[in-house]
Design an enzyme around this catalytic site. Sequence first.
Site, PDB file in Angstrom:
ATOM      1  N   ASP A 132     -14.723 -15.986   6.107  1.00 46.08           N
ATOM      2  CA  ASP A 132     -13.314 -15.675   5.911  1.00 46.08           C
ATOM      3  C   ASP A 132     -12.688 -15.529   7.297  1.00 46.08           C
ATOM      4  O   ASP A 132     -12.848 -14.497   7.950  1.00 46.08           O
ATOM      5  CB  ASP A 132     -13.194 -14.389   5.092  1.00 46.08           C
ATOM      6  CG  ASP A 132     -11.744 -13.943   4.902  1.00 46.08           C
ATOM      7  OD1 ASP A 132     -10.858 -14.526   5.546  1.00 46.08           O
ATOM      8  OD2 ASP A 132     -11.521 -13.000   4.114  1.00 46.08           O
ATOM      9  N   TYR A 171       0.823  -1.211   0.000  1.00 50.43           N
ATOM     10  CA  TYR A 171       0.000   0.000   0.000  1.00 50.43           C
ATOM     11  C   TYR A 171       0.859   1.265   0.000  1.00 50.43           C
ATOM     12  O   TYR A 171       0.654   2.170   0.808  1.00 50.43           O
ATOM     13  CB  TYR A 171      -0.939  -0.005   1.217  1.00 50.43           C
ATOM     14  CG  TYR A 171      -1.684  -1.301   1.367  1.00 50.43           C
ATOM     15  CD1 TYR A 171      -2.690  -1.643   0.465  1.00 50.43           C
ATOM     16  CD2 TYR A 171      -1.380  -2.204   2.386  1.00 50.43           C
ATOM     17  CE1 TYR A 171      -3.366  -2.848   0.575  1.00 50.43           C
ATOM     18  CE2 TYR A 171      -2.053  -3.414   2.490  1.00 50.43           C
ATOM     19  CZ  TYR A 171      -3.044  -3.723   1.585  1.00 50.43           C
ATOM     20  OH  TYR A 171      -3.701  -4.910   1.689  1.00 50.43           O
ATOM     21  N   TYR A 193     -13.016  -6.829   4.776  1.00 51.22           N
ATOM     22  CA  TYR A 193     -11.765  -6.920   4.016  1.00 51.22           C
ATOM     23  C   TYR A 193     -11.526  -8.388   3.682  1.00 51.22           C
ATOM     24  O   TYR A 193     -11.572  -9.245   4.572  1.00 51.22           O
ATOM     25  CB  TYR A 193     -10.570  -6.371   4.809  1.00 51.22           C
ATOM     26  CG  TYR A 193      -9.276  -6.574   4.050  1.00 51.22           C
ATOM     27  CD1 TYR A 193      -8.914  -5.717   3.014  1.00 51.22           C
ATOM     28  CD2 TYR A 193      -8.454  -7.663   4.322  1.00 51.22           C
ATOM     29  CE1 TYR A 193      -7.759  -5.937   2.282  1.00 51.22           C
ATOM     30  CE2 TYR A 193      -7.294  -7.887   3.589  1.00 51.22           C
ATOM     31  CZ  TYR A 193      -6.953  -7.022   2.576  1.00 51.22           C
ATOM     32  OH  TYR A 193      -5.823  -7.249   1.838  1.00 51.22           O
ATOM     33  N   LYS A 239      -3.019 -16.530   7.252  1.00 54.69           N
ATOM     34  CA  LYS A 239      -2.277 -15.768   8.259  1.00 54.69           C
ATOM     35  C   LYS A 239      -1.589 -16.627   9.328  1.00 54.69           C
ATOM     36  O   LYS A 239      -0.468 -17.045   9.124  1.00 54.69           O
ATOM     37  CB  LYS A 239      -3.175 -14.689   8.864  1.00 54.69           C
ATOM     38  CG  LYS A 239      -3.441 -13.553   7.871  1.00 54.69           C
ATOM     39  CD  LYS A 239      -3.820 -12.248   8.539  1.00 54.69           C
ATOM     40  CE  LYS A 239      -3.654 -11.093   7.574  1.00 54.69           C
ATOM     41  NZ  LYS A 239      -4.847 -10.768   6.790  1.00 54.69           N
TER      42      LYS A 239
HETATM   43  C1  LIG Z   1      -5.217 -10.695   5.375  1.00 56.30           C
HETATM   44  C2  LIG Z   1      -6.566 -11.111   4.995  1.00 56.30           C
HETATM   45  C3  LIG Z   1      -6.846 -11.602   3.699  1.00 56.30           C
HETATM   46  C4  LIG Z   1      -5.800 -11.666   2.613  1.00 56.30           C
HETATM   47  O1  LIG Z   1      -4.752 -12.521   2.919  1.00 56.30           O
HETATM   48  P1  LIG Z   1      -3.345 -12.384   2.137  1.00 56.30           P
HETATM   49  O2  LIG Z   1      -2.553 -13.542   2.626  1.00 56.30           O
HETATM   50  O3  LIG Z   1      -2.789 -11.053   2.541  1.00 56.30           O
HETATM   51  O4  LIG Z   1      -3.658 -12.442   0.680  1.00 56.30           O
HETATM   52  C5  LIG Z   1      -8.138 -11.992   3.409  1.00 56.30           C
HETATM   53  N1  LIG Z   1      -9.104 -11.924   4.347  1.00 56.30           N
HETATM   54  C6  LIG Z   1      -8.875 -11.475   5.595  1.00 56.30           C
HETATM   55  C7  LIG Z   1      -9.994 -11.460   6.586  1.00 56.30           C
HETATM   56  C8  LIG Z   1      -7.606 -11.040   5.964  1.00 56.30           C
HETATM   57  O5  LIG Z   1      -7.383 -10.566   7.196  1.00 56.30           O
END
Ligand SMILES: *Cc1c(COP(=O)(O)O)cnc(C)c1O
Length: 429
Positions: free
Chosen positions: A247, A18, A146, A276
Amino acid sequence: MTPEEILAGDREHVWHPYAPLPPAVPPYVVESARGVRLRLADGRELVDGMSSWWAAIHGYRHPVLDAAVVDQLGRMSHVMFGGLTHEPAVRLAGTLVELAPPGLERVFLCDSGSVAVEVAVKMCLQYQRATGRPERHRLGTWRGGYHGDTFHPMSVCDPEGGMHHLWSGVLPRQVFAPAPPGDFDSPVDPAYEAALVDTVERHAHELAAVIVEPVVQGAGGMRFHNPHYLRVLREVTRAHGILLVFDEIATGFGRTGTMFAAEHAGVSPDVLCVGKALTGGYLTLAATLCTAEIARGVSADGVLAHGPTFMGNPLACAVANASIGLLRAGDWAGEVSRVERALRTGLAPLRGAAGVRDVRVLGAIGVVQLDHEVDLPAATAAAVAEGVWLRPFRDLVYTMPPYLTDDADLGRITAGIAAAVAAGRTHRP
Ligand SMILES: *Cc1c(COP(=O)(O)O)cnc(C)c1O
């Protein structure tokens, strides 16, 4: 290279997240990391309040995780996953199925979180097509979310924070309900519940899936909501043959006080994305889990047309197995609630402080929301002066520390947050 050479090379050639190139503010040069501390090239040590973007839940150079990587390196660091399989991947898939909410039995291994969301979308669209409903190709979500930086995930990010105006005409146009109101323990808002149900029902004929971050909206604004709204989504999507995707890339593996945030609501989605913290922050790896029914539907349609080069990377799977092993062998729930208590105590004095709009804590997440945009360089420098690494964004100064951060270091982190909050204020024009 000297730190000066590193910074000069960085400025010349290297994109950062970013950021413009060259970046507006030079980064700090890190030399190494151990336990919960980052060591800068100039010798300063910083307590890491970020877990390297929420991934390094066990801290750095953990002997068990280091050993798992070295051991796997002695066998193979990588082989292709087309036509081949191996123990680290199969073991990991089995463990994820065991840990995940009931019903999620099939696992697609991806190389990052954004890809895990792309795969989830592909599964849902293909499932709807396979079951005779090809017109269901849109996604529903709520504002404030997000889901990653590739194009389909971007299309379900918050339209303002996700800067949809930059991409109008390029991004698929999705269906948005208002953001969930209140905090984790706020009473249910019946008007919101009705609006949520109404949005899904009005678009039911064209929705393949609804995708949300359960309980905690992370990079979209660090907001928490009452888990009841997840039960509402579960019911309305099931009633209309719409798939539900959670997610949990940010919330998975204990961060909110339960292994998965879905457990706060007691519901299972049809598709689950994790990433993550999956490898304890060691290597890039994510996964998309789905029900046996979705796997059957997609496979009846042909193949799931996705296959990253580094799919099922053995090194990443081995360290993921070791990281989950550490969680299961230890008292992660006790650690997370200890961190929660320390963050509540440490951040309480900021409630009502000048420039502070809200202070909220859930599990090992502590958030201070300001009434103005944070002055990022000033806030970062103020935290660094306190010996703490933070990466505020927008109007948010927050921490997601490693679970094993002790109470003294948690005190440093909350002091660092207080300093960052104050610095942002004094530098405001
Ligand atoms: C960080 C994140 C993503 C994207 O993951 P990357 O490994 O950075 O591509 C998608 N969804 C959520 C909720 C996140 O926190």
